[in-house]
Enzyme design. Structure first.
Site: not given
Length: 625
Positions: A204, A410
């Site tokens: 991430k 996402s």
């Protein structure tokens, strides 16, 4: 009335008069434009005529988008009146519709691409237009491309033409795909800004610019893989269209200095010799060549063409006939960053998109829904609001199909999870299944400025999020726990909807980004194909043999609609003579400013109530330049 006597009073009185005069001029101009618009709407505009043998001129000015950003009509009127250009956007659907109509239109002889004004756009959008141009050529009609210079994205489209023309002083800027970001860690330290970061997922990397000065090894590994996938699609697409070896392109770029040396630095001669273009012509020569190929217009000065907007206007009835009464497949476009609350077109508001989905669910003529996603994510809370409403639509018995555009990662993937089917382009950027929290505090900055924060609270958490205080450990622990819960919700959603185990999802999640092709192989998407394929599949799931597509969007207020109509009917006609076919606009500094501004705006505008975000930063900074 009292007359000002002091010099200062006279000065401010003068400023006031200037302001009132300026305001009066602006208001009077707007009034005149409105009156002209009303007269125009009553009298009507003369119909646009498509002359026999015309070329369809595709001169996209701006970035290709699935949904145009809403611009206040008054802002558009003022911008046009003072000669200021607003950021250009070109609706992908308009380009595809124009090409499809032209392929079966006896009045259209060919297509001319002038691509100098096309801005960096998502690669999947370029692929869709490239495929449409190939289909157009299969109808027996020719495609011509001309530019002073070709960027990488522009050249991809040009490669699908029968003939590519380049200015003798021109260049083809082939360099490969890349993702570079500006990292702020040292700058933040110098400013005394402490950015508290919470995340789950090894890959991430959306928060890395705020905690590092370089790309992490994990992010480098993931980015290299999906960038390589997209670049392979680019080189194979160009090679196939031009009839050259795909490996030639990599070799050409990597030894460009040696190639140029053979031609004493003459790029135009080099690319002509290497079969990357077909002719070297200056602007006048290109126009004369097209006049000879296509025919001249009534003035005899230009080749015979009709611009895309005018062509679509002329064929408006034909387009409307496709929207027949009866069963419909609804289409909602979710484009931009996801925020909490209501947002205009070009951004995604959790509440505003929820309203559109509800309208589709409650409309009896809409038998299935396609959600077109072009988003790198945003607010976790807003993403869940949208996902929950999509689940209600599905529970009502209406099939739901997701079509991924250039980016659906996402939060963009979170809202895709309820779908009966997920469609993606091979070059779609997706995945990034992870979550992060980001909260800056300025206690060190305050100290440098001589500012002090003090007070009291009734609990250990009271006032914990005051930006002038150090973030308490208790608050850090709370935010991290909420973050881990969000990640577990995410992978559970994916596991339940994709028929995978949590362990299988976790192995391909961790915030890692995938190309659409890899996502298909991993089971994150069901099919590879464009929006039309997704719409056809939704109709099939609903058992529809005859149907039309209905775009579901927020209606404009009567006042907004009036101003929009005036803008379209008046100013397009008044300022149409400004159009320039051959223009090149590049600015490296503006690209840097845009990236910096986007990063800072993300910090300012993110409004998730829990400060938790499903966002893919590298996804939105990658374009086909």
């Amino acid at each position: 009335m009292t007359t000002p006597t002091s010099t200062l009073c006279k000065f401010f009185a003068g400023i006031t008069k200037v302001y009132r005069g300026f305001r009066s001029v602006i208001l009077n101009l707007l009034f005149i434009f409105l009156i002209l618009g009303l007269i125009s709407s009553f009298l009507g505009q003369p119909p646009v005529i498509v002359e026999r043998g015309s070329a369809l001129l595709l001169n996209p000015e701006g970035i290709l988008v699935d949904q145009q950003t809403y611009i206040d009509p008054l802002d558009a009127l003022v911008a046009d009146s003072v000669g200021t250009d607003l950021d250009g956007e070109v609706l992908l659907r308009d380009v595809l519709n124009a090409i499809e109509l032209a392929s079966n239109d006896d009045d259209i002889s060919s297509i001319v691409l002038t691509l100098s004004n096309l801005q960096p756009s998502g690669f999947s959008k370029l692929q869709e237009i490239g495929n449409a141009l190939t289909t157009f050529r299969e109808s027996g009609k020719k495609v011509y491309a001309y530019a002073d210079n070709y960027s990488q994205g522009q050249y991809y489209l040009a490669s699908h033409a029968d003939e590519i023309m380049l200015n003798p002083m021109g260049n083809i800027n082939l360099e490969g795909f890349s993702t570079y970001q500006t990292y702020y860690k040292d700058a933040l330290d110098k400013l005394g800004i402490n950015v508290h970061i919470f995340r789950v997922g090894e890959y991430k990397s959306a928060v890395e610019p705020f905690e590092r000065n370089d790309m992490s090894p994990a992010a480098r590994e993931a980015n290299q893989e999906w960038l390589g996938d997209l670049w392979q699609l680019y080189t194979s697409g160009v090679a196939s269209a031009r009839g050259i070896d795909p490996e030639f392109i990599n070799g050409f770029i990597n030894t460009l200095d040696q190639h140029l040396a053979e031609f004493n630095g003459d790029m135009a001669s080099l690319v002509l010799d290497r079969n990357l273009v077909d002719q070297i012509l200056d602007r006048g020569q290109a126009n004369d060549y097209l006049k000879n190929e296509i025919g001249a217009d009534n003035s005899g000065e230009d080749f015979l063409y009709i611009a895309m907007d005018n062509y679509l206007s002329a064929r408006n009835d034909q387009l409307n006939s496709l929207q027949q009464n009866g069963d419909k497949v609804g289409l909602i476009v979710a484009s931009g960053t996801i925020y909490d609350g209501y947002r205009n077109a070009g951004e995604i508001g959790g509440d505003s998109l929820q309203d559109l989905i509800r309208r589709a669910r409650e409309n009896d003529t809409i038998k299935a829904l396609v959600l077109r996603i072009d988003s790198g994510g945003g607010s976790a809370f807003a993403s869940e609001v949208i996902r929950s409403e999509l689940e209600m639509l599905q529970d009502s018995g209406k099939p739901l199909v997701v079509s991924m555009g250039s980016v659906a990662a996402s939060g963009g993937y979170w809202i895709a999870t309820p779908a009966d089917e997920i469609w993606a382009s091979p070059s779609t950027i997706t995945g990034s299944i992870g979550i992060f929290g980001l909260y800056p505090t300025f206690e060190d900055s305050f100290e440098k400025l001589g500012l002090n924060t003090d007070g009291l609270g009734t609990t250990d958490l009271a006032g914990a999020l005051n930006i002038g205080r150090e973030l308490p450990v208790l608050a850090e622990n709370v935010l991290q726990s909420m973050l881990e819960d969000g990640y577990n919700r995410f992978i559970n959603l994916v596991a339940n909807t994709r028929n995978m185990s949590i362990e299988e999802v976790d192995a391909i999640a961790q915030g890692r980004v995938w190309s659409g092709e890899d996502a298909y192989n991993l089971g994150l998407v069901d099919n590879l194909g464009n929006l039309d394929a997704a719409i056809a599949s939704a109709a099939s799931l609903a058992g529809l043999s005859e149907y039309s597509t209905r775009i579901v969007e927020q209606p404009l207020s009567p006042g907004q609609q009036l101003l929009q109509d005036l803008t379209n009917n008046v100013f397009v006609e008044i300022f149409q003579s400004r159009q320039q076919v051959f223009v090149t606009q590049t600015n490296i500094l503006s690209d840097f400013y845009r990236e910096l501004n986007n990063d800072l705006q993300a910090l300012i505008q993110f409004n998730d109530p829990n400060a938790l975000y499903l966002h893919c930063q590298e996804c939105i900074t990658t374009f086909s330049r």
